[in-house]
Scaffold this motif. Structure first.
Motif, PDB file in Angstrom:
ATOM      1  N   ARG A 115       0.844  -1.075  -0.010  1.00  0.00           N
ATOM      2  CA  ARG A 115      -0.088   0.020   0.073  1.00  0.00           C
ATOM      3  C   ARG A 115       0.720   1.279  -0.026  1.00  0.00           C
ATOM      4  NH1 ARG A 115      -5.132  -0.783   4.063  1.00  0.00           N
ATOM      5  NH2 ARG A 115      -5.241   1.573   3.478  1.00  0.00           N
ATOM      6  N   SER A 116       0.393   2.250  -0.762  1.00  0.00           N
ATOM      7  CA  SER A 116       1.207   3.427  -0.824  1.00  0.00           C
ATOM      8  C   SER A 116       0.687   4.488   0.136  1.00  0.00           C
ATOM      9  CB  SER A 116       1.238   4.038  -2.135  1.00  0.00           C
ATOM     10  OG  SER A 116      -0.071   4.394  -2.528  1.00  0.00           O
ATOM     11  N   ASP A 117      -0.365   4.187   1.087  1.00  0.00           N
ATOM     12  CA  ASP A 117      -0.733   5.108   2.070  1.00  0.00           C
ATOM     13  C   ASP A 117      -0.432   4.802   3.289  1.00  0.00           C
ATOM     14  OD1 ASP A 117      -2.454   2.656   1.876  1.00  0.00           O
ATOM     15  OD2 ASP A 117      -4.318   3.894   2.522  1.00  0.00           O
ATOM     16  N   LEU A 118       0.496   3.774   3.577  1.00  0.00           N
ATOM     17  CA  LEU A 118       0.811   3.497   4.736  1.00  0.00           C
ATOM     18  C   LEU A 118       2.444   3.628   4.855  1.00  0.00           C
ATOM     19  CD1 LEU A 118      -0.945   0.073   5.503  1.00  0.00           C
ATOM     20  CD2 LEU A 118      -1.721   2.396   6.274  1.00  0.00           C
ATOM     21  N   ASP A 119       3.007   4.404   5.848  1.00  0.00           N
ATOM     22  CA  ASP A 119       4.148   4.772   6.050  1.00  0.00           C
ATOM     23  C   ASP A 119       4.636   3.661   7.255  1.00  0.00           C
ATOM     24  OD1 ASP A 119       4.450   6.638   4.332  1.00  0.00           O
ATOM     25  OD2 ASP A 119       3.655   8.127   5.973  1.00  0.00           O
ATOM     26  N   PHE A 120       5.753   3.130   6.861  1.00  0.00           N
ATOM     27  CA  PHE A 120       6.355   2.225   7.956  1.00  0.00           C
ATOM     28  C   PHE A 120       7.754   2.948   8.437  1.00  0.00           C
ATOM     29  CE2 PHE A 120       3.839  -0.257   5.436  1.00  0.00           C
ATOM     30  CZ  PHE A 120       3.282  -1.310   6.426  1.00  0.00           C
ATOM     31  N   GLN A 121       8.114   2.500   9.859  1.00  0.00           N
ATOM     32  CA  GLN A 121       9.458   2.884  10.237  1.00  0.00           C
ATOM     33  C   GLN A 121      10.600   1.851   9.953  1.00  0.00           C
ATOM     34  OE1 GLN A 121       8.981   3.127  14.751  1.00  0.00           O
ATOM     35  NE2 GLN A 121       8.041   5.116  14.353  1.00  0.00           N
ATOM     36  N   ALA A 122      11.681   2.508   9.353  1.00  0.00           N
ATOM     37  CA  ALA A 122      12.658   1.643   8.885  1.00  0.00           C
ATOM     38  C   ALA A 122      13.308   0.567   9.868  1.00  0.00           C
ATOM     39  CB  ALA A 122      13.916   2.604   8.367  1.00  0.00           C
ATOM     40  N   GLY A 123      13.267   1.111  11.178  1.00  0.00           N
ATOM     41  CA  GLY A 123      13.883   0.143  12.092  1.00  0.00           C
ATOM     42  C   GLY A 123      13.014  -1.202  12.443  1.00  0.00           C
ATOM     43  N   SER A 124      11.684  -0.852  12.255  1.00  0.00           N
ATOM     44  CA  SER A 124      10.549  -1.937  12.414  1.00  0.00           C
ATOM     45  C   SER A 124      10.814  -2.872  11.328  1.00  0.00           C
ATOM     46  CB  SER A 124       9.060  -1.481  12.659  1.00  0.00           C
ATOM     47  OG  SER A 124       9.032  -0.568  13.700  1.00  0.00           O
ATOM     48  N   LEU A 125      10.859  -2.331   9.969  1.00  0.00           N
ATOM     49  CA  LEU A 125      11.095  -3.318   9.031  1.00  0.00           C
ATOM     50  C   LEU A 125      12.278  -4.103   9.025  1.00  0.00           C
ATOM     51  CD1 LEU A 125       9.548  -1.014   6.136  1.00  0.00           C
ATOM     52  CD2 LEU A 125       8.378  -2.959   7.243  1.00  0.00           C
ATOM     53  N   VAL A 126      13.245  -3.234   9.264  1.00  0.00           N
ATOM     54  CA  VAL A 126      14.607  -4.400   9.553  1.00  0.00           C
ATOM     55  C   VAL A 126      14.606  -5.485  10.466  1.00  0.00           C
ATOM     56  CG1 VAL A 126      17.000  -4.210  10.257  1.00  0.00           C
ATOM     57  CG2 VAL A 126      16.151  -2.242   8.785  1.00  0.00           C
ATOM     58  N   ALA A 127      13.871  -5.037  11.721  1.00  0.00           N
ATOM     59  CA  ALA A 127      13.684  -6.128  12.893  1.00  0.00           C
ATOM     60  C   ALA A 127      12.659  -7.053  12.152  1.00  0.00           C
ATOM     61  CB  ALA A 127      12.963  -5.327  14.056  1.00  0.00           C
ATOM     62  N   LEU A 128      11.811  -6.545  11.642  1.00  0.00           N
ATOM     63  CA  LEU A 128      10.930  -7.731  11.006  1.00  0.00           C
ATOM     64  C   LEU A 128      11.482  -8.670   9.731  1.00  0.00           C
ATOM     65  CD1 LEU A 128       7.868  -9.023  10.527  1.00  0.00           C
ATOM     66  CD2 LEU A 128       7.595  -7.072   8.830  1.00  0.00           C
ATOM     67  N   GLN A 129      12.230  -7.889   9.153  1.00  0.00           N
ATOM     68  CA  GLN A 129      12.920  -8.750   8.056  1.00  0.00           C
ATOM     69  C   GLN A 129      13.944  -9.779   8.857  1.00  0.00           C
ATOM     70  OE1 GLN A 129      15.727  -6.622   5.449  1.00  0.00           O
ATOM     71  NE2 GLN A 129      15.439  -7.976   3.737  1.00  0.00           N
ATOM     72  N   GLU A 130      14.570  -9.309   9.734  1.00  0.00           N
ATOM     73  CA  GLU A 130      15.681 -10.055  10.615  1.00  0.00           C
ATOM     74  C   GLU A 130      14.720 -11.448  11.382  1.00  0.00           C
ATOM     75  OE1 GLU A 130      17.729  -7.584  13.191  1.00  0.00           O
ATOM     76  OE2 GLU A 130      18.932  -6.562  11.764  1.00  0.00           O
ATOM     77  N   ALA A 131      13.716 -11.104  11.841  1.00  0.00           N
ATOM     78  CA  ALA A 131      12.711 -12.164  12.414  1.00  0.00           C
ATOM     79  C   ALA A 131      12.385 -13.134  11.352  1.00  0.00           C
ATOM     80  CB  ALA A 131      11.680 -11.813  13.167  1.00  0.00           C
ATOM     81  N   ALA A 132      12.109 -12.501  10.227  1.00  0.00           N
ATOM     82  CA  ALA A 132      11.372 -13.361   9.116  1.00  0.00           C
ATOM     83  C   ALA A 132      12.612 -14.141   8.420  1.00  0.00           C
ATOM     84  CB  ALA A 132      10.620 -12.403   8.094  1.00  0.00           C
TER      85      ALA A 132
END
Length: 152
Positions: A120-137
């Protein structure tokens, strides 16, 4: 890195959530849980009335709410079955397997929802949260791969 099985993890979770001293009638953790459950029941009755009275509600929010309620319902059932089986001397292994399977189903659904959100283009995510999610995934992916190899 932990090498414990999903069953061990579920057992540890249940042990942490249900300390031995909570078995005694009137103990603070058990009383607090009873009060919390009674409050939640009242809150859910109020939510039911609100849901029935409001015509227009965000479909995604309603879907997330239903998933959360279903998850709590399944967890409560699992804990109830686990405790009941232990009290009568039965092996709770089947219940632990069902709880672990429910976690897998919940994680799958959450992964699908997150994937949709990321597109979605209308949602903003925090980079730190996405990095943590990627590591967990990535760790989860490796652990799933090992589990699948052990099944063969």
């Amino acid at each position: 890195m932990s090498t414990s099985s999903p069953r061990d993890a579920v057992s540890e979770d249940l042990a942490q959530k249900r300390p031995q001293d909570a078995d005694r009638a009137g103990s603070p953790p058990k009383d607090a849980l009873s009060r919390s459950l009674k409050d939640a029941i009242k809150h859910f009755h109020s939510m039911e009335n609100l849901l029935l009275s409001v015509g227009d509600i965000d479909d995604g929010l309603l879907c997330d709410f239903r998933a959360a309620v279903n998850r709590v319902r399944n967890t409560a059932w699992g804990v109830q079955q686990y405790v009941s089986r232990k009290e009568v001397g039965q092996d709770p292994a089947l219940v632990l397997k069902i709880i672990a399977g429910d976690r897998v189903r919940a994680a799958y659904g959450l992964c699908q929802t997150i994937s949709d959100d990321l597109k979605r283009s209308d949602l903003d995510f925090q980079a730190g949260s996405l990095v943590a999610l990627q590591e967990a995934a990535q760790k989860l992916g490796a652990d799933v791969g090992i589990a699948l190899q052990n099944m063969k």
